[in-house]
Structures are given as C-alpha cells and as structure tokens.
Design a protein around this motif. Structure first.
Motif, PDB file in Angstrom:
ATOM      1  N   SER A  11       0.844  -1.194   0.000  1.00 34.20           N
ATOM      2  CA  SER A  11       0.000   0.000   0.000  1.00 34.20           C
ATOM      3  C   SER A  11       0.878   1.242   0.000  1.00 34.20           C
ATOM      4  CB  SER A  11      -0.930   0.002   1.217  1.00 34.20           C
ATOM      5  OG  SER A  11      -0.187   0.038   2.415  1.00 34.20           O
ATOM      6  N   LYS A  12       0.494   2.195  -0.824  1.00 33.28           N
ATOM      7  CA  LYS A  12       1.178   3.488  -0.878  1.00 33.28           C
ATOM      8  C   LYS A  12       0.381   4.502  -0.084  1.00 33.28           C
ATOM      9  CE  LYS A  12       4.151   4.257  -3.468  1.00 33.28           C
ATOM     10  NZ  LYS A  12       5.523   4.414  -3.099  1.00 33.28           N
ATOM     11  N   ASP A  13      -0.906   4.350  -0.129  1.00 30.81           N
ATOM     12  CA  ASP A  13      -1.816   5.238   0.563  1.00 30.81           C
ATOM     13  C   ASP A  13      -3.066   4.411   0.816  1.00 30.81           C
ATOM     14  OD1 ASP A  13      -3.127   7.460   1.606  1.00 30.81           O
ATOM     15  OD2 ASP A  13      -3.825   8.131  -0.354  1.00 30.81           O
ATOM     16  N   ALA A  14      -3.262   4.033   2.072  1.00 32.72           N
ATOM     17  CA  ALA A  14      -4.415   3.189   2.398  1.00 32.72           C
ATOM     18  C   ALA A  14      -4.877   3.510   3.813  1.00 32.72           C
ATOM     19  CB  ALA A  14      -4.034   1.712   2.295  1.00 32.72           C
ATOM     20  N   THR A  15      -6.167   3.364   4.036  1.00 38.52           N
ATOM     21  CA  THR A  15      -6.720   3.580   5.364  1.00 38.52           C
ATOM     22  C   THR A  15      -5.999   2.687   6.368  1.00 38.52           C
ATOM     23  OG1 THR A  15      -8.855   4.031   4.311  1.00 38.52           O
ATOM     24  CG2 THR A  15      -8.864   3.651   6.687  1.00 38.52           C
ATOM     25  N   ILE A  16      -5.762   1.438   5.986  1.00 37.32           N
ATOM     26  CA  ILE A  16      -5.025   0.489   6.804  1.00 37.32           C
ATOM     27  C   ILE A  16      -3.856  -0.024   5.956  1.00 37.32           C
ATOM     28  CG2 ILE A  16      -5.108  -1.716   8.027  1.00 37.32           C
ATOM     29  CD1 ILE A  16      -8.151  -1.110   8.426  1.00 37.32           C
ATOM     30  N   PRO A  17      -2.619   0.366   6.258  1.00 37.11           N
ATOM     31  CA  PRO A  17      -1.465  -0.068   5.470  1.00 37.11           C
ATOM     32  C   PRO A  17      -1.341  -1.592   5.439  1.00 37.11           C
ATOM     33  CG  PRO A  17      -0.865   1.754   6.906  1.00 37.11           C
ATOM     34  CD  PRO A  17      -2.237   1.308   7.314  1.00 37.11           C
ATOM     35  N   TYR A  18      -0.879  -2.130   4.290  1.00 36.08           N
ATOM     36  CA  TYR A  18      -0.777  -3.578   4.117  1.00 36.08           C
ATOM     37  C   TYR A  18       0.287  -3.936   3.093  1.00 36.08           C
ATOM     38  CZ  TYR A  18      -3.335  -2.686  -0.185  1.00 36.08           C
ATOM     39  OH  TYR A  18      -3.709  -2.200  -1.408  1.00 36.08           O
ATOM     40  N   THR A  19       0.658  -5.209   3.112  1.00 31.73           N
ATOM     41  CA  THR A  19       1.411  -5.828   2.021  1.00 31.73           C
ATOM     42  C   THR A  19       0.642  -7.086   1.645  1.00 31.73           C
ATOM     43  OG1 THR A  19       2.819  -7.167   3.461  1.00 31.73           O
ATOM     44  CG2 THR A  19       3.660  -4.999   2.821  1.00 31.73           C
ATOM     45  N   LEU A  20       0.635  -7.398   0.365  1.00 26.98           N
ATOM     46  CA  LEU A  20      -0.059  -8.579  -0.140  1.00 26.98           C
ATOM     47  C   LEU A  20       0.870  -9.311  -1.087  1.00 26.98           C
ATOM     48  CD1 LEU A  20      -2.478 -10.431  -0.760  1.00 26.98           C
ATOM     49  CD2 LEU A  20      -3.207  -8.733  -2.464  1.00 26.98           C
ATOM     50  N   SER A  21       1.116 -10.577  -0.792  1.00 26.45           N
ATOM     51  CA  SER A  21       1.917 -11.426  -1.669  1.00 26.45           C
ATOM     52  C   SER A  21       1.047 -12.572  -2.166  1.00 26.45           C
ATOM     53  CB  SER A  21       3.114 -12.008  -0.914  1.00 26.45           C
ATOM     54  OG  SER A  21       3.962 -10.979  -0.477  1.00 26.45           O
ATOM     55  N   LEU A  22       1.125 -12.835  -3.450  1.00 25.05           N
ATOM     56  CA  LEU A  22       0.453 -13.970  -4.050  1.00 25.05           C
ATOM     57  C   LEU A  22       1.534 -14.903  -4.589  1.00 25.05           C
ATOM     58  CD1 LEU A  22      -2.413 -12.182  -6.011  1.00 25.05           C
ATOM     59  CD2 LEU A  22      -2.560 -13.320  -3.799  1.00 25.05           C
ATOM     60  N   HIS A  23       1.455 -16.182  -4.209  1.00 24.90           N
ATOM     61  CA  HIS A  23       2.434 -17.182  -4.630  1.00 24.90           C
ATOM     62  C   HIS A  23       1.711 -18.285  -5.404  1.00 24.90           C
ATOM     63  CE1 HIS A  23       5.526 -15.413  -2.073  1.00 24.90           C
ATOM     64  NE2 HIS A  23       4.575 -15.271  -1.170  1.00 24.90           N
ATOM     65  N   TYR A  24       2.356 -18.748  -6.468  1.00 28.85           N
ATOM     66  CA  TYR A  24       1.778 -19.746  -7.368  1.00 28.85           C
ATOM     67  C   TYR A  24       2.734 -20.932  -7.458  1.00 28.85           C
ATOM     68  CZ  TYR A  24      -0.576 -15.434  -8.643  1.00 28.85           C
ATOM     69  OH  TYR A  24      -1.275 -14.253  -8.599  1.00 28.85           O
ATOM     70  N   GLU A  25       2.207 -22.133  -7.184  1.00 31.29           N
ATOM     71  CA  GLU A  25       3.019 -23.342  -7.262  1.00 31.29           C
ATOM     72  C   GLU A  25       2.261 -24.407  -8.033  1.00 31.29           C
ATOM     73  OE1 GLU A  25       4.637 -24.769  -3.577  1.00 31.29           O
ATOM     74  OE2 GLU A  25       4.712 -22.742  -2.747  1.00 31.29           O
ATOM     75  N   ASP A  26       3.017 -25.161  -8.842  1.00 25.00           N
ATOM     76  CA  ASP A  26       2.406 -26.276  -9.562  1.00 25.00           C
ATOM     77  C   ASP A  26       1.913 -27.310  -8.562  1.00 25.00           C
ATOM     78  OD1 ASP A  26       2.977 -25.232 -12.097  1.00 25.00           O
ATOM     79  OD2 ASP A  26       4.973 -26.127 -12.116  1.00 25.00           O
ATOM     80  N   GLU A  27       0.719 -27.819  -8.824  1.00 18.91           N
ATOM     81  CA  GLU A  27       0.116 -28.874  -8.005  1.00 18.91           C
ATOM     82  C   GLU A  27      -0.499 -29.867  -8.969  1.00 18.91           C
ATOM     83  OE1 GLU A  27      -0.769 -31.020  -4.787  1.00 18.91           O
ATOM     84  OE2 GLU A  27       0.210 -29.065  -4.615  1.00 18.91           O
ATOM     85  N   GLY A  28       0.268 -30.897  -9.330  1.00 20.43           N
ATOM     86  CA  GLY A  28      -0.190 -31.824 -10.369  1.00 20.43           C
ATOM     87  C   GLY A  28      -0.357 -31.043 -11.661  1.00 20.43           C
TER      88      GLY A  28
END
Length: 144
Positions: A81-98
């Motif tokens: 977040s650069k400017d947010a009511t509630i500051p946060y970080t969000l990470s999305l991770h992708y892994e092969d599953e079959g």
C-alpha cells in the motif's frame, strides 16, 4: 502485525492462474469486497504499476492505492500500500500442483487501531472469510 493467509488449488496451469490474478481488471471480478480498482500507471503485471481503489470490510469503505513492488512472472507478486486507510502488504504465490496450481494469498496489515467497532481478531476473521470466498470465486471462474 495482523496476517491473513489462505490457499486454494485451481485446476488450471500456473501461468493461466497468474495472468488472471495479476490483471487489475480482474480484481473486481473475483473480489466481492472490492468496490473499485483501477490501474493508474505502469503495465498491468510490472514492477512499479500503481492501482487505486476501495474495498468494503466489516461494513466500512476503505480507500487504497497500492504498488506492485516484486514480480517473478508465473511464481509470485507483491503489492504494498502506498496510501491506504489500513497499510498492508499482499503477496500472491503460485506453485504447480499436479496439473493445477496452488495459489497462496498472504496479507499483512498493521493494527486496525480501533478503526472498526469490533476488536482486531473479529475483523480479521471476517476479512479472512472474504479472502477465502474470493479465492473460491476465482477458482470457479478459471475452471469454468
């Protein structure tokens, strides 16, 4: 620091899931709590891209602006977040599953500092339920 982490396995190839989830145009499609979300600058899936929007959590509208700060194509993406009511970080991770993909949503936020009528653990539980529902909706859309 408050943390929400949810994972889901989607029966689609990793690159297809990554492309869908990292496209800002799709965020309101799979996220029921997103009221607005638009690309302001940069490429859709590039470091430095900026998006502006608003979400609804526990009945409250929260404004936000975030920046993509890390990208490993097909593997991970991180928003801060650069400017947010509630500051946060969000990470999305992708892994092969079959033949599919396990997608993991990991979000960290500062204390809610009494912004809501409820205590942090209650709001966090409500938000985690929204995240889970949104991931299930993305799975339904992608697998259709």
């Amino acid at each position: 620091m408050l943390t929400v982490e949810e994972s889901i396995t989607i029966n689609k190839p990793r690159m297809e899931v990554w492309e869908f989830m990292t496209d800002p145009d799709n965020v309101p499609v799979y996220s029921s709590n997103v009221i607005e979300y638009e690309l302001v600058s940069g490429g859709k899936q590039e470091v430095g891209r900026i998006c502006r929007g608003a979400v609804k959590v526990a009945g409250r509208r929260l404004e936000l602006t975030d920046e993509m700060v890390e990208v490993e194509t097909g593997r991970t993406g991180k928003l801060v977040s650069k400017d947010a009511t509630i500051p946060y970080t969000l990470s999305l991770h992708y892994e092969d599953e079959g033949e599919g993909t396990t997608l993991t949503w990991h979000q960290e936020m500062e204390s809610l500092k009494g912004f809501f009528k409820f205590a942090d653990p209650i709001v966090l539980k409500l938000y985690a339920r929204d995240v889970r529902s949104n991931l299930e909706k993305a799975k339904t859309i992608l697998e259709a």
